[in-house]
Design an enzyme around this catalytic site. Sequence first.
Site, PDB file in Angstrom:
ATOM      1  N   TYR A  69      15.108  29.629   9.112  1.00  0.00           N
ATOM      2  CA  TYR A  69      13.969  30.226   9.509  1.00  0.00           C
ATOM      3  C   TYR A  69      13.913  30.409  11.162  1.00  0.00           C
ATOM      4  CZ  TYR A  69      11.712  30.474   4.945  1.00  0.00           C
ATOM      5  OH  TYR A  69      11.715  30.690   3.560  1.00  0.00           O
TER       6      TYR A  69
ATOM      7  N   LYS B 210       0.785  -1.226   0.075  1.00  0.00           N
ATOM      8  CA  LYS B 210       0.009   0.056  -0.004  1.00  0.00           C
ATOM      9  C   LYS B 210       0.962   1.193   0.070  1.00  0.00           C
ATOM     10  CE  LYS B 210      -0.344  -0.466   5.138  1.00  0.00           C
ATOM     11  NZ  LYS B 210      -1.126  -0.769   6.062  1.00  0.00           N
TER      12      LYS B 210
HETATM   13  C1  LIG Z   1      -0.389  -2.003   6.795  1.00  0.00           C
HETATM   14  C2  LIG Z   1      -0.496  -3.124   7.462  1.00  0.00           C
HETATM   15  C3  LIG Z   1       0.102  -4.158   7.391  1.00  0.00           C
HETATM   16  C4  LIG Z   1       1.660  -4.261   7.419  1.00  0.00           C
HETATM   17  O1  LIG Z   1       2.024  -3.471   8.656  1.00  0.00           O
HETATM   18  P1  LIG Z   1       3.559  -3.698   8.945  1.00  0.00           P
HETATM   19  O2  LIG Z   1       3.672  -2.884  10.221  1.00  0.00           O
HETATM   20  O3  LIG Z   1       4.113  -2.368   7.944  1.00  0.00           O
HETATM   21  O4  LIG Z   1       4.118  -4.740   8.889  1.00  0.00           O
HETATM   22  C5  LIG Z   1      -0.634  -5.483   8.011  1.00  0.00           C
HETATM   23  N1  LIG Z   1      -1.841  -5.478   8.000  1.00  0.00           N
HETATM   24  C6  LIG Z   1      -2.460  -4.582   7.815  1.00  0.00           C
HETATM   25  C7  LIG Z   1      -4.089  -4.625   7.987  1.00  0.00           C
HETATM   26  C8  LIG Z   1      -2.331  -3.098   7.475  1.00  0.00           C
HETATM   27  O5  LIG Z   1      -3.099  -2.092   7.404  1.00  0.00           O
END
Ligand SMILES: *Cc1c(COP(=O)(O)O)cnc(C)c1O
Length: 324
Positions: free
Chosen positions: A225, A6
């Site tokens: 800044y 994702k």
């Molecule tokens: C993002 C996500 C993962 C992966 O989590 P990590 O901590 O990056 O391994 C697994 N399951 C769900 C439902 C997620 O949203």
Amino acid sequence: MMPVVKANAYGHGVRQIVEGLPDADGFAVAQLDEGIALRKQGVSKPITVFHGFSNAQQLVLFVEYQLSPVISQQWQIDLLMQAGFRGPLSIWLKVNTGMGRLGFPVDQVAAIWNKLTGCSQIESVGLMMHFANADQPQHPLNQQQVAEFSALARQLNAPTSVSNSAAIMTQLYHGENWVRPGIMLYGASPLQEQTADSLGLKAVMTFSAELIAINQLAQGHSVGYGSTWSCSEDMPTGIVNVGYGDGYPRHATTGTPVIVNGQRTQLLGRVSMDSIIVDLRNVQATCGDRVELWGKQLPVDEVAITAQTISYELLCNVGRGFGA
Ligand SMILES: *Cc1c(COP(=O)(O)O)cnc(C)c1O
């Protein structure tokens, strides 16, 4: 194993990451459009979409592109039962065992599962849950989540998916069918108390920029800044052409490590939109040198701590739109 890709593969470029994982059994994304993009890229393995569908048109696309939605609301069940769609569709029921985000209450799951498995156009109904505190293995909620979920899993004999990276690393859960590694694939640590290096994880992303100017500043001269930092002595400073517009965290503070030409030094003052100022005392540097903000020489987790965030956010912010 369903690698989680994702958010543009945590900012790394989903196309390249998927090509780099030829042995994955499937993939997971958050949104429908990410799933469709993977199919258009030629991925034929199972693809799970964590946020499922939110209306009938989207459900049609799930069937068309053979994506597996994760479902957590009664109205989604109703839509599935009403929709005269032609299957097959594999779905996941999300179970809320303590995360308090997406998921059906534990006591409702068996009835829903039985109803859906009796539905001819639905090919398989898996059970999924997510840990709220897997990054802290001793957190008491972990064992409660395990107990509630494993009781359901035994009762229903459904395909299961439980573990994120932290849970995989600490073996919080045993006997699931699909694990969901995310951050560990990209080489950052999923555990609060352990470094990526100690877990044998290697950085995939190197975020670097260029040293574009060197200034000799007098003692007492301030930088950036808000003039939040002033030179404690006559000293050289460097300007690097990266800032929060490029995904470098604006909340990084003076002292955040950076690597100039292979040498470790620090950020000075506030981060600008497209530049930062670095300390060049005791550093051999000339304009044009590479400056690593994180990567092989500097763990992203170290930068995340000084910027009061987590590696996930830093990685995602660099890769927004990249490779799209
Ligand atoms: C993002 C996500 C993962 C992966 O989590 P990590 O901590 O990056 O391994 C697994 N399951 C769900 C439902 C997620 O949203």
